[in-house]
Motif scaffolding. Sequence first.
Motif, PDB file in Angstrom:
ATOM      1  N   TYR A 240      -8.680   8.137   6.431  1.00  0.00           N
ATOM      2  CA  TYR A 240      -8.285   8.687   7.733  1.00  0.00           C
ATOM      3  C   TYR A 240      -7.599  10.042   7.537  1.00  0.00           C
ATOM      4  O   TYR A 240      -7.889  11.006   8.229  1.00  0.00           O
ATOM      5  N   ALA A 241      -6.699  10.100   6.568  1.00  0.00           N
ATOM      6  CA  ALA A 241      -5.990  11.352   6.290  1.00  0.00           C
ATOM      7  C   ALA A 241      -6.953  12.419   5.783  1.00  0.00           C
ATOM      8  O   ALA A 241      -6.826  13.603   6.119  1.00  0.00           O
ATOM      9  N   ALA A 242      -7.937  11.983   4.990  1.00  0.00           N
ATOM     10  CA  ALA A 242      -8.878  12.941   4.392  1.00  0.00           C
ATOM     11  C   ALA A 242      -9.693  13.678   5.450  1.00  0.00           C
ATOM     12  O   ALA A 242     -10.263  14.733   5.175  1.00  0.00           O
ATOM     13  N   GLU A 243      -9.739  13.125   6.656  1.00  0.00           N
ATOM     14  CA  GLU A 243     -10.420  13.825   7.759  1.00  0.00           C
ATOM     15  C   GLU A 243      -9.533  14.915   8.361  1.00  0.00           C
ATOM     16  O   GLU A 243      -9.832  15.431   9.432  1.00  0.00           O
ATOM     17  N   GLY A 244      -8.413  15.182   7.694  1.00  0.00           N
ATOM     18  CA  GLY A 244      -7.535  16.262   8.172  1.00  0.00           C
ATOM     19  C   GLY A 244      -6.521  15.772   9.183  1.00  0.00           C
ATOM     20  O   GLY A 244      -5.888  16.569   9.878  1.00  0.00           O
ATOM     21  N   ARG A 245      -6.336  14.438   9.239  1.00  0.00           N
ATOM     22  CA  ARG A 245      -5.364  13.898  10.190  1.00  0.00           C
ATOM     23  C   ARG A 245      -4.012  13.698   9.513  1.00  0.00           C
ATOM     24  O   ARG A 245      -3.905  13.715   8.294  1.00  0.00           O
ATOM     25  N   THR A 246      -3.008  13.497  10.352  1.00  0.00           N
ATOM     26  CA  THR A 246      -1.635  13.343   9.873  1.00  0.00           C
ATOM     27  C   THR A 246      -1.284  11.856   9.880  1.00  0.00           C
ATOM     28  O   THR A 246      -1.392  11.202  10.918  1.00  0.00           O
ATOM     29  N   VAL A 247      -0.888  11.329   8.718  1.00  0.00           N
ATOM     30  CA  VAL A 247      -0.631   9.889   8.601  1.00  0.00           C
ATOM     31  C   VAL A 247       0.773   9.666   8.035  1.00  0.00           C
ATOM     32  O   VAL A 247       1.099  10.144   6.941  1.00  0.00           O
ATOM     33  N   PHE A 248       1.595   8.938   8.784  1.00  0.00           N
ATOM     34  CA  PHE A 248       3.003   8.709   8.418  1.00  0.00           C
ATOM     35  C   PHE A 248       3.257   7.203   8.481  1.00  0.00           C
ATOM     36  O   PHE A 248       3.111   6.581   9.538  1.00  0.00           O
ATOM     37  N   VAL A 249       3.608   6.616   7.326  1.00  0.00           N
ATOM     38  CA  VAL A 249       3.654   5.165   7.198  1.00  0.00           C
ATOM     39  C   VAL A 249       4.971   4.722   6.577  1.00  0.00           C
ATOM     40  O   VAL A 249       5.310   5.149   5.482  1.00  0.00           O
ATOM     41  N   SER A 250       5.707   3.834   7.244  1.00  0.00           N
ATOM     42  CA  SER A 250       6.986   3.418   6.665  1.00  0.00           C
ATOM     43  C   SER A 250       6.855   2.146   5.837  1.00  0.00           C
ATOM     44  O   SER A 250       5.940   1.344   6.033  1.00  0.00           O
ATOM     45  N   SER A 251       7.790   2.002   4.902  1.00  0.00           N
ATOM     46  CA  SER A 251       7.870   0.786   4.097  1.00  0.00           C
ATOM     47  C   SER A 251       9.234   0.730   3.413  1.00  0.00           C
ATOM     48  O   SER A 251       9.861   1.756   3.201  1.00  0.00           O
ATOM     49  N   HIS A 252       9.688  -0.479   3.089  1.00  0.00           N
ATOM     50  CA  HIS A 252      10.927  -0.599   2.324  1.00  0.00           C
ATOM     51  C   HIS A 252      10.626  -0.908   0.860  1.00  0.00           C
ATOM     52  O   HIS A 252      11.530  -1.128   0.064  1.00  0.00           O
ATOM     53  N   GLN A 253       9.342  -0.903   0.475  1.00  0.00           N
ATOM     54  CA  GLN A 253       8.994  -1.258  -0.903  1.00  0.00           C
ATOM     55  C   GLN A 253       8.377  -0.094  -1.666  1.00  0.00           C
ATOM     56  O   GLN A 253       7.275   0.361  -1.350  1.00  0.00           O
ATOM     57  N   LEU A 254       9.081   0.346  -2.681  1.00  0.00           N
ATOM     58  CA  LEU A 254       8.607   1.486  -3.466  1.00  0.00           C
ATOM     59  C   LEU A 254       7.255   1.202  -4.109  1.00  0.00           C
ATOM     60  O   LEU A 254       6.368   2.052  -4.091  1.00  0.00           O
ATOM     61  N   ALA A 255       7.070   0.010  -4.658  1.00  0.00           N
ATOM     62  CA  ALA A 255       5.821  -0.297  -5.361  1.00  0.00           C
ATOM     63  C   ALA A 255       4.632  -0.160  -4.412  1.00  0.00           C
ATOM     64  O   ALA A 255       3.609   0.449  -4.750  1.00  0.00           O
ATOM     65  N   GLU A 256       4.822  -0.696  -3.222  1.00  0.00           N
ATOM     66  CA  GLU A 256       3.773  -0.645  -2.203  1.00  0.00           C
ATOM     67  C   GLU A 256       3.511   0.808  -1.777  1.00  0.00           C
ATOM     68  O   GLU A 256       2.374   1.235  -1.676  1.00  0.00           O
ATOM     69  N   MET A 257       4.594   1.543  -1.578  1.00  0.00           N
ATOM     70  CA  MET A 257       4.484   2.925  -1.106  1.00  0.00           C
ATOM     71  C   MET A 257       3.854   3.828  -2.144  1.00  0.00           C
ATOM     72  O   MET A 257       3.079   4.715  -1.811  1.00  0.00           O
ATOM     73  N   SER A 258       4.225   3.622  -3.418  1.00  0.00           N
ATOM     74  CA  SER A 258       3.688   4.552  -4.411  1.00  0.00           C
ATOM     75  C   SER A 258       2.188   4.317  -4.598  1.00  0.00           C
ATOM     76  O   SER A 258       1.482   5.210  -5.059  1.00  0.00           O
ATOM     77  N   GLN A 259       1.684   3.130  -4.216  1.00  0.00           N
ATOM     78  CA  GLN A 259       0.230   2.908  -4.223  1.00  0.00           C
ATOM     79  C   GLN A 259      -0.435   3.568  -3.019  1.00  0.00           C
ATOM     80  O   GLN A 259      -1.567   3.985  -3.082  1.00  0.00           O
ATOM     81  N   MET A 260       0.293   3.574  -1.910  1.00  0.00           N
ATOM     82  CA  MET A 260      -0.326   3.927  -0.633  1.00  0.00           C
ATOM     83  C   MET A 260      -0.206   5.413  -0.277  1.00  0.00           C
ATOM     84  O   MET A 260      -1.075   5.964   0.370  1.00  0.00           O
ATOM     85  N   ALA A 261       0.915   6.036  -0.699  1.00  0.00           N
ATOM     86  CA  ALA A 261       1.214   7.382  -0.196  1.00  0.00           C
ATOM     87  C   ALA A 261       1.027   8.462  -1.256  1.00  0.00           C
ATOM     88  O   ALA A 261       1.255   8.234  -2.442  1.00  0.00           O
ATOM     89  N   ASP A 262       0.631   9.640  -0.814  1.00  0.00           N
ATOM     90  CA  ASP A 262       0.536  10.810  -1.690  1.00  0.00           C
ATOM     91  C   ASP A 262       1.885  11.522  -1.756  1.00  0.00           C
ATOM     92  O   ASP A 262       2.253  12.083  -2.772  1.00  0.00           O
ATOM     93  N   HIS A 263       2.587  11.491  -0.623  1.00  0.00           N
ATOM     94  CA  HIS A 263       3.849  12.213  -0.500  1.00  0.00           C
ATOM     95  C   HIS A 263       4.886  11.251   0.067  1.00  0.00           C
ATOM     96  O   HIS A 263       4.544  10.376   0.851  1.00  0.00           O
ATOM     97  N   LEU A 264       6.140  11.409  -0.346  1.00  0.00           N
ATOM     98  CA  LEU A 264       7.180  10.513   0.160  1.00  0.00           C
ATOM     99  C   LEU A 264       8.325  11.271   0.815  1.00  0.00           C
ATOM    100  O   LEU A 264       8.808  12.271   0.289  1.00  0.00           O
ATOM    101  N   VAL A 265       8.738  10.751   1.977  1.00  0.00           N
ATOM    102  CA  VAL A 265      10.011  11.136   2.584  1.00  0.00           C
ATOM    103  C   VAL A 265      10.898   9.900   2.408  1.00  0.00           C
ATOM    104  O   VAL A 265      10.567   8.814   2.890  1.00  0.00           O
ATOM    105  N   VAL A 266      11.992  10.058   1.652  1.00  0.00           N
ATOM    106  CA  VAL A 266      12.824   8.906   1.311  1.00  0.00           C
ATOM    107  C   VAL A 266      14.176   9.049   1.988  1.00  0.00           C
ATOM    108  O   VAL A 266      14.807  10.115   1.902  1.00  0.00           O
TER     109      VAL A 266
END
Length: 217
Positions: free
Chosen positions: A172-198
Motif C-alpha cells: 500500500y505504501a509502495a503506491e506512494g501512500r502514507t501509512v502510519f501504524v501504532s504498536s507497543h511491541q518493538l519486535a513486531e514494529m521492526s518487522q513491519m515498519a521502515d521508519h519509526l516515530v518512538v
Amino acid sequence: MIQARNLRKKYGGVAAVDDLSFDVRPGVVTGFLGPNGAGKSTTIRLMLGLDRGEGETLFDGVPYRKLRQPLREVGYVSDVRALHPGRKARTHLRMLAASQGISRKRVDEVLDWVGLTTVAKKRPRAYSLGMVQRLGLAAALLGDPRVLILDEPANGLDPAGIQWLRGFLRAYAAEGRTVFVSSHQLAEMSQMADHLVVIGQGRLIADEPADVFAGRS
Ligand code: ADP
Ligand code: ADP
C-alpha cells in the motif's frame, strides 16, 4: 505526507501528549512505537481532531477538518471492536460505503484484499480477533485513502497474520501512500515498519529508520 506539529494534550493536569512534532512521509511504512499509556492513541485522535488539544496536523498541507472528503482521504478506524458485532460484515461495510458515496463493488474489492470474502456473510461476533482486525482494515480502506492510520492493527494477529499485514502495508505504501501504524511491541514494529516515530510518556524519543533504532535498542 502528514506533518504533526506541537501536539499537546493534558488529562487532569498531566500531559498525555507533550509537544510532539513529526512527519510521516509517503512511500514507506512508518511505525508509531511506545509502551502502553505512552500517548499513541491520544496523538492519533489529536491528529484527526477527534480530541481537543493543542497543535496542528496537516495532511498534504491541509488540516483534517478542511479536507474535502476526510473519511475517504484518511483511512482510519479507531476501535475495530466498535464495528457492529451483530451485523454481517458485508452489510456493515455496505452501510459505511453508502454513507460515504462509495460503491458496493468497492466493498467486495476490499473484502477480497483483506481475505474476508468467504466469511463476509458471518457476523463479527463469530470472528476471531484477527478477523475483526481485518474487518477494521477493510473499513479503513473503503475510500481508497491516500493516508492510512491504524492503531494497533497487529493486536490479536498470529505470526502468519502479522506477516500478511506487513506485506499488505508495504504494498500500500509502495503506491506512494502514507501509512502510519501504532504498536507497543518493538519486535513486531521492526518487522513491519521502515521508519519509526518512538514516544514515551507523551514525548518524542526517536524519529529514525527502523533498523537504526532496532540496532540501538
Ligand atoms: P497509548 O495509546 O500509547 O496506550 P493513550 O493515548 O491511550 O496511550 O494514553 C496516554 C495517557 O493518557 C495514559 O496515561 C492514559 O491513562 C491517559 N488517558 C488516555 N485517555 C484518557 C482519558 N479519556 N481520560 C484520562 N486519561 C486518559
Ligand atoms: P455511524 O454513523 O453508523 O456510526 P460512521 O461512518 O460514523 O458510522 O462510522 C462507523 C465506524 O467506522 C466507526 O467505528 C468509525 O471509527 C469507523 N470509520 C471508518 N472510516 C473512518 C474514518 N476515515 N475516520 C474515522 N472513523 C472511521
